[in-house]
Design a protein around this motif. Structure first.
Motif, PDB file in Angstrom:
ATOM      1  N   ARG A  49       0.835  -1.209   0.000  1.00 39.35           N
ATOM      2  CA  ARG A  49       0.000   0.000   0.000  1.00 39.35           C
ATOM      3  C   ARG A  49       0.866   1.254   0.000  1.00 39.35           C
ATOM      4  O   ARG A  49       0.516   2.263  -0.614  1.00 39.35           O
ATOM      5  CB  ARG A  49      -0.935  -0.012   1.214  1.00 39.35           C
ATOM      6  CG  ARG A  49      -2.089  -1.015   1.087  1.00 39.35           C
ATOM      7  CD  ARG A  49      -3.141  -0.782   2.157  1.00 39.35           C
ATOM      8  NE  ARG A  49      -2.643  -1.130   3.486  1.00 39.35           N
ATOM      9  CZ  ARG A  49      -2.738  -2.351   4.020  1.00 39.35           C
ATOM     10  NH1 ARG A  49      -3.300  -3.331   3.322  1.00 39.35           N
ATOM     11  NH2 ARG A  49      -2.271  -2.597   5.227  1.00 39.35           N
ATOM     12  N   ARG A  85       2.252   1.861  -3.632  1.00 37.23           N
ATOM     13  CA  ARG A  85       1.258   2.048  -4.695  1.00 37.23           C
ATOM     14  C   ARG A  85       1.234   3.482  -5.236  1.00 37.23           C
ATOM     15  O   ARG A  85       1.169   3.703  -6.446  1.00 37.23           O
ATOM     16  CB  ARG A  85      -0.123   1.647  -4.184  1.00 37.23           C
ATOM     17  CG  ARG A  85      -1.185   1.623  -5.263  1.00 37.23           C
ATOM     18  CD  ARG A  85      -2.559   1.294  -4.682  1.00 37.23           C
ATOM     19  NE  ARG A  85      -3.524   1.128  -5.742  1.00 37.23           N
ATOM     20  CZ  ARG A  85      -3.791  -0.029  -6.333  1.00 37.23           C
ATOM     21  NH1 ARG A  85      -3.153  -1.125  -5.961  1.00 37.23           N
ATOM     22  NH2 ARG A  85      -4.681  -0.105  -7.302  1.00 37.23           N
ATOM     23  N   ASP A 114      -9.491  -3.439  -9.532  1.00 37.68           N
ATOM     24  CA  ASP A 114      -8.164  -4.040  -9.667  1.00 37.68           C
ATOM     25  C   ASP A 114      -8.222  -5.541  -9.925  1.00 37.68           C
ATOM     26  O   ASP A 114      -7.358  -6.090 -10.624  1.00 37.68           O
ATOM     27  CB  ASP A 114      -7.335  -3.776  -8.414  1.00 37.68           C
ATOM     28  CG  ASP A 114      -6.743  -2.370  -8.405  1.00 37.68           C
ATOM     29  OD1 ASP A 114      -6.970  -1.634  -9.382  1.00 37.68           O
ATOM     30  OD2 ASP A 114      -6.068  -2.015  -7.427  1.00 37.68           O
ATOM     31  N   MET A 156       0.137  -5.786  -8.261  1.00 37.58           N
ATOM     32  CA  MET A 156      -0.241  -4.401  -7.963  1.00 37.58           C
ATOM     33  C   MET A 156       0.283  -3.467  -9.041  1.00 37.58           C
ATOM     34  O   MET A 156      -0.448  -2.622  -9.574  1.00 37.58           O
ATOM     35  CB  MET A 156       0.301  -3.997  -6.589  1.00 37.58           C
ATOM     36  CG  MET A 156       0.037  -2.543  -6.192  1.00 37.58           C
ATOM     37  SD  MET A 156       1.309  -1.375  -6.780  1.00 37.58           S
ATOM     38  CE  MET A 156       2.707  -1.854  -5.741  1.00 37.58           C
TER      39      MET A 156
END
Length: 433
Positions: free
Chosen positions: A113, A116, A294, A388
Motif C-alpha cells: 500500500r 502504490r 483491480d 499491484m
C-alpha cells in the motif's frame, strides 16, 4: 524400485539445449505429444538431466515436497552468474528460510500500500509522454517504466547522476540474448566478446550498488525512507536473525531487478498486445480501469501470463533418490514443473487458445494449473508487488488511450535471457479516449 529416467528425445544434448533456449514452446509441445505428460530432456550447461512434469497433481507433489530433498536454489544455477550466490532464488534450506524471512516484510500488504502511490506516479508520468495517434513500441516502454519502478521503489535511487550511470548498465544486463546468457556459465568464454563486455559491465554495476548501499547506510534519514533497499537495511537488527550483509543486499537487489523488472515488463507487453487485438475484452478492461476494479485488471494480466508464459518452468534438484509421480529418480535429477505446458493444456483450460480474462473471475482456474510465481515455500515473494504494479499500469493506460495493433501479423514470442518476450515488441497505435 530402481532409479531410472522417463523417455526423452535421442537428440544430442547441445541440440536439445538450443531448442530449449530458442524454440522452447514448440520443443516442449512436441515432446509432450511424443512421450506423454512426463519426459526427460538434457539442457547443459544448466541441467544435464531434467524430468518435465505438467499435470496439476504432479506439480502439487513437487511444490509440497520436502525442501531438504528438493533444492530449488541448486536447480536455478542458470541465474548464478548474474544474481549471485546469496540470491533468495539460489539458496536452499536454512539459508533460504532466513533470507526469505528477512525479505518478506518489504513485500507484505502494508508495504505494498505504501508503494502504490509512487508506482501510480511513475506510470502516469510515462503514459503522459505518449502522443495520441502514434505507434508505441510497447516492450520498450514497459521496460523503461518497470525499470523506473525498480530504481525508485526498490533501489530508492533519485540522484540524477547515479541514475544516469546505473540505468544503461542495468539495461545491458537485461538485454543479454539467450545463447549469450547460456555462455555465462563457461568461465573460458569470459576472455571473448560478448561475454568479456558483459562481465565488465556486471562488475561496474556491482561497484555502483556497493557504493549506494554504503551511502544509504550512512544516510541520516534512513529511518524515514520507504524504498525496499532502505527497509532491507533495517531488517534483522532487532530480531533473531543477523541482518543482511552488503554482499547479500547486492544479490537481492540484482534478483529484484531481473525478477521484478524484466518479467513484469514482458507480462504487461503481452497483456497490452492481447487487449489491442481483442476489442471486446479491451472495452471490458477499460470499464474495469474506469471503475478502479483491480481484480478485473489483474485478471487481464493473469490471462496474458497464462497464454504467454514469461518463465518456462519452476525447478527443483533432487538431493537424494526420490519418487515423483510414480517415477523413482536418481539424486541430482532436476524436476521441472513446466509452466509452458501447464498453461497450454486443454485438460487445464477450456478454450485454451482463447484470451479470456474472465476465467480468472469465474472460478474456472484450478490449483496448480497457473504457475507464473511458482508455488510452495518457494512462491515468489514479489508476486503481490507484480500484480499491484501491473494493475496500476493497465489502469493508467486504459483510462487515457484506446489500443489497436500496429501490425496485421500476429505477435510471437522470442527468448531474451531466460524470459519470453514479444518478438515484434508488441507495437500498438494509441488513440486518446
Amino acid at each position: 524400485m530402481t532409479a531410472t529416467y522417463p523417455p526423452g528425445p535421442p537428440l544430442p544434448a547441445p541440440v536439445q539445449t538450443f531448442l530449449y533456449l530458442r524454440r522452447r514452446s514448440l520443443f516442449l509441445g512436441a515432446l509432450r505429444r511424443r512421450y506423454g505428460d512426463v519426459f526427460a530432456v538434457r539442457v547443459p550447461p544448466f541441467n544435464d538431466n531434467v524430468v518435465v512434469f505438467s499435470r496439476p497433481e504432479h506439480i502439487r507433489e513437487v511444490f509440497t515436497g520436502d525442501p531438504r530433498t528438493m533444492h530449488a536454489g541448486e536447480a536455478n544455477n542458470i541465474l548464478g552468474p548474474v544474481m549471485g550466490e546469496h540470491s533468495v532464488l539460489l539458496t536452499d534450506e536454512a539459508e533460504h528460510a532466513r533470507t526469505r524471512k528477512l525479505l518478506l516484510p518489504a513485500f507484505n500488504n502494508t508495504s505494498l500500500r505504501g508503494y502504490r502511490e509512487l508506482v501510480t506516479e511513475i506510470a502516469a508520468a510515462e503514459v503522459a509522454r505518449w502522443q495520441p495517434n502514434s505507434t508505441v513500441v510497447t516492450l520498450d516502454r514497459m521496460n523503461a517504466l518497470t525499470l523506473e519502478v525498480i530504481m525508485r521503489v526498490v533501489f530508492g535511487v533519485t540522484d540524477a547522476a547515479i541514475r544516469a550511470e546505473l540505468v544503461p548498465r542495468l539495461r545491458h544486463i537485461v538485454n543479454v540474448g539467450a545463447l549469450q546468457y547460456a555462455g555465462l556459465r563457461i568461465p573460458g568464454l569470459r576472455r571473448y566478446r560478448p561475454w568479456k563486455a558483459f562481465h565488465a559491465n556486471l562488475i561496474a554495476v556491482d561497484n555502483l550498488l556497493y557504493r549506494e548501499i554504503a551511502a544509504r547506510r550512512a544516510a541520516p534519514d534512513l529511518a524515514d525512507r520507504a524504498d525496499v533497499l532502505s527497509r532491507l537495511l533495517h531488517v534483522g537488527s532487532e530480531g533473531d536473525e543477523p541482518p543482511l550483509t552488503d554482499a547479500e543486499l547486492r544479490d537481492q537487489l540484482i534478483t529484484l531487478l531481473l525478477a521484478g523488472h524484466e518479467t513484469t515488463a514482458a507480462a504487461l507487453s503481452w497483456a497490452l498486445y492481447e487487449l489491442s487485438v481483442h476489442p471486446s475484452v479491451q472495452r471490458a478492461a477499460f470499464e474495469a480501469a474506469r471503475d478502479e476494479d483491480d481484480k478485473a485488471l489483474e485478471a487481464v494480466l493473469k490471462e496474458a501470463m497464462r497464454l504467454h508464459p514469461v518463465i518456462p518452468g519452476a525447478v527443483r534438484r533432487l538431493t537424494t533418490e526420490t519418487t515423483v509421480a510414480g517415477w523413482t529418480l536418481p539424486a541430482g535429477t532436476t524436476v521441472s514443473c513446466s509452466i509452458t505446458l501447464a498453461h497450454r493444456s486443454p485438460q487445464n483450460y477450456a478454450d485454451v487458445e482463447a484470451f479470456r480474462p474472465a476465467r480468472f473471475l469465474e472460478g474456472e482456474v484450478e490449483p496448480h494449473t497457473w504457475l507464473p510465481f511458482g508455488g510452495g515455500v518457494r512462491r515468489c515473494i514479489g508476486a503481490g508487488f507484480s500484480m499491484m504494479e501491473g494493475a496500476v499500469v493497465l489502469r493508467e493506460i486504459l483510462t487515457r488511450y484506446a489500443l489497436a495493433p500496429a501490425a496485421a501479423k500476429p505477435e510471437r514470442g522470442r527468448v531474451r535471457n531466460i524470459t519470453t518476450v514479444p518478438h515484434g515488441k508488441a507495437r500498438m497505435v494509441v488513440t486518446a479516449r
